[in-house]
Design an enzyme around this catalytic site. Structure first.
Site: not given
Length: 530
Positions: A92-93, A179, A233-239, A385
């Site tokens: 494009c541009y 695009h 933290s219990g989340g996916v990332d820190s695990a 993610k």
């Protein structure tokens, strides 16, 4: 996928650099390159060509943008880029800027092309080989290339674009007006892969397995024989970050789980049971609920909340690190490194990288105190993610952890609009547990990226419950669908599921008398309210 401690530092895989000219799709271009198993990063158009080439790019992609190449102050491409021997694709541009820099002609056609557009294609070249000679693509432009630069072959035309695609394979220079990164260009990924594999000669070797191997090597080189702590933290990332570091340095790692009182129902138990069972990691649990609530008392500003939570996390880790050493009987040692599950979207939204706007501080990026006592280990810092999930599966983490809905580091503290109190946290926890249970029961966990439940703490609404007038809190359901959290759309949850969630919350959480639905995409709204 690949790794670096800082975006922009080449690792084992030389990056494909996406030069951002202000396009709404720059991140999407990078994602599509990664989907082709080739590593990519985003750099601003203000970066000098010397700086771009210093990153040793395997190829460069020039993104779209809102400007006209002939307008005063429009961003231009330094022609030196095209003489450096690096394969370049203009979109494009970026396509128009390439044509202009190389001596082609760009002008208004009088015919704007927005949305689905028919193009006639010559598939005898490199870029569009294997494409049908007639196809529909997605365009968004008012200017067009009228004449290709000398030495280029015209590959495609449309009603509003006399030159809709061109290439000079010998110089490894390519461009297209449409695009290819959007799904409305059905053969767009095919064209991108033609550029990457055929035009630039790259191999699709950036995989989850390679990420694990490369990161393990990098972590060992950074950490040596030092002690490390990781905040779970219990989340996916820190695990996933913790599992990567444990794979690299084993029992040098101690994970610290801070129960800050801002968690959802059942999360503390999940960390203490599921993650330890899956990894065998050493885990230290710290009860800091009173500390965090005290620090947040009376605070209503979202940025201030995030910075307070980031500060208290670090202070808690510093105290935990001293205890880890003392408990090990190694008083002369220090814990030098802190592992964090920082992702690429966190870095972008926190203003990381040259030219990036600060949308909001993430507690593990913009919210860290200046006097941080640790060196950071951030093995996921260049990943989106979905790539983190792929790495988690490669590491053998169970589905219950890998496919868990994303949950922000500051927890429920940024899902309460207004002051954070113990009473409001209990109320929100109960409403959130109901929403999660019903979405799971409806089989929607894989279809919905996440569904924050937001408590409008400083807002009350009139209601009728039990034949009496109530003046209770509203809660907001924010179900969204996304691939990587850079963009998102609100999820079309079936009405019967929404009705069940609403009925259960207003029946089982007496302080709530109204449930509303957030139907805003990202952009313009972020996924979290604060």
């Amino acid at each position: 996928m690949t790794h670096t401690e800082e975006p922009g530092q080449p690792g084992a895989h030389r990056p494909v650099l996406v030069v951002d000219f202000g396009a709404q799709y720059a991140q999407l271009i990078a994602r599509r390159v990664r989907e082709a198993n080739v590593y990519s990063e985003i750099v601003p158009h203000t970066a000098p060509v010397e700086q771009i080439l210093a990153k040793e790019p395997a190829a460069v992609i020039l993104s779209g943008g809102p400007s006209s190449v002939y307008a005063d102050g429009a961003p231009a491409v330094d022609p030196a880029l095209f003489d450096a021997g690096v394969p370049v694709l203009g979109i494009c541009y970026g396509f128009q800027a390439m044509a202009d820099a190389l001596g082609g002609a760009v002008a208004q056609t009088g015919t704007r092309e927005y949305g689905g557009t028919h193009v006639d294609v010559d598939d005898s070249g490199v870029l569009l080989t294997g494409s049908p000679t007639e196809q529909s693509v997605w365009m968004s432009h008012g200017d067009a290339v009228h004449e290709a630069p000398e030495g280029f072959t015209v590959l495609a035309r449309s009603a509003g674009s006399p030159v809709a695609a061109f290439e000079d394979p010998q110089r490894r220079l390519f461009g297209m007006q449409w695009h290819p990164e959007v799904k409305h260009s059905p053969l767009g990924q095919h064209a991108l892969e033609n550029f990457l594999y055929r035009g630039a000669g790259l191999e699709p070797t950036w995989t989850a397995g390679n990420v694990v191997a490369e990161q393990v090597e990098r972590i060992r080189a950074q950490v040596g024989d030092a002690r490390v702590i990781c905040g779970l933290s219990g989340g996916v990332d820190s695990a996933v970050a913790a599992a990567l570091v444990q794979r690299a340095v084993g029992d040098q790692l101690t994970c610290v789980f801070v129960d800050h009182g801002l968690l959802r129902a059942g999360e503390a138990e999940q960390v203490e049971d599921d993650f330890v069972a899956a990894t065998g990691v050493q885990l230290k649990v710290v009860d800091a609920r009173a500390q965090f609530l005290g620090a947040l008392a009376g605070v209503t500003d979202p940025e201030t909340k995030r910075k307070i939570i980031g500060r208290e996390f670090i202070r808690t880790f510093e105290a935990a690190a001293r205890e880890v050493v003392a408990e090990a009987g190694a008083h002369e040692e220090e814990v030098r490194f802190l592992v964090q599950g920082t992702l690429y979207p966190d870095v972008v939204e926190s203003g990381g990288g040259e030219g990036a706007a600060n949308i909001k501080s993430h507690h593990n990026v913009g919210g860290l105190p200046d006097d941080l006592q640790f060196e950071l280990v951030e093995p996921l810092r260049t990943l989106f993610k979905d790539e983190v999930r792929a790495v988690g599966l490669e590491l053998g983490l169970p589905d219950a952890i890998v496919w868990r809905q994303p949950f922000p580091g500051p927890g429920l503290g940024i899902r309460i609009i207004g002051e954070v109190t113990a009473e409001r946290l209990d109320l929100l926890r109960a409403a959130d547990a109901i929403a999660r249970a019903e979405l799971t029961a409806a089989g929607l966990d894989r279809q919905i990226w996440q569904c924050p439940v937001v408590l409008l703490g400083d807002v009350r609404s009139v209601g009728v419950q039990g034949d009496g007038r109530t003046y209770g809190h509203p809660v907001v359901l924010r179900p969204v669908s996304s691939d990587d959290a850079m963009t998102a759309d609100w999820s079309r949850v079936p009405y019967d599921v929404l009705a069940t969630i609403s009925t259960r919350i207003t029946n089982e959480v007496p302080e709530v008398n109204r449930v509303v639905l957030d139907v805003t995409s990202k952009p313009p709204g972020t996924i979290e309210w604060e």
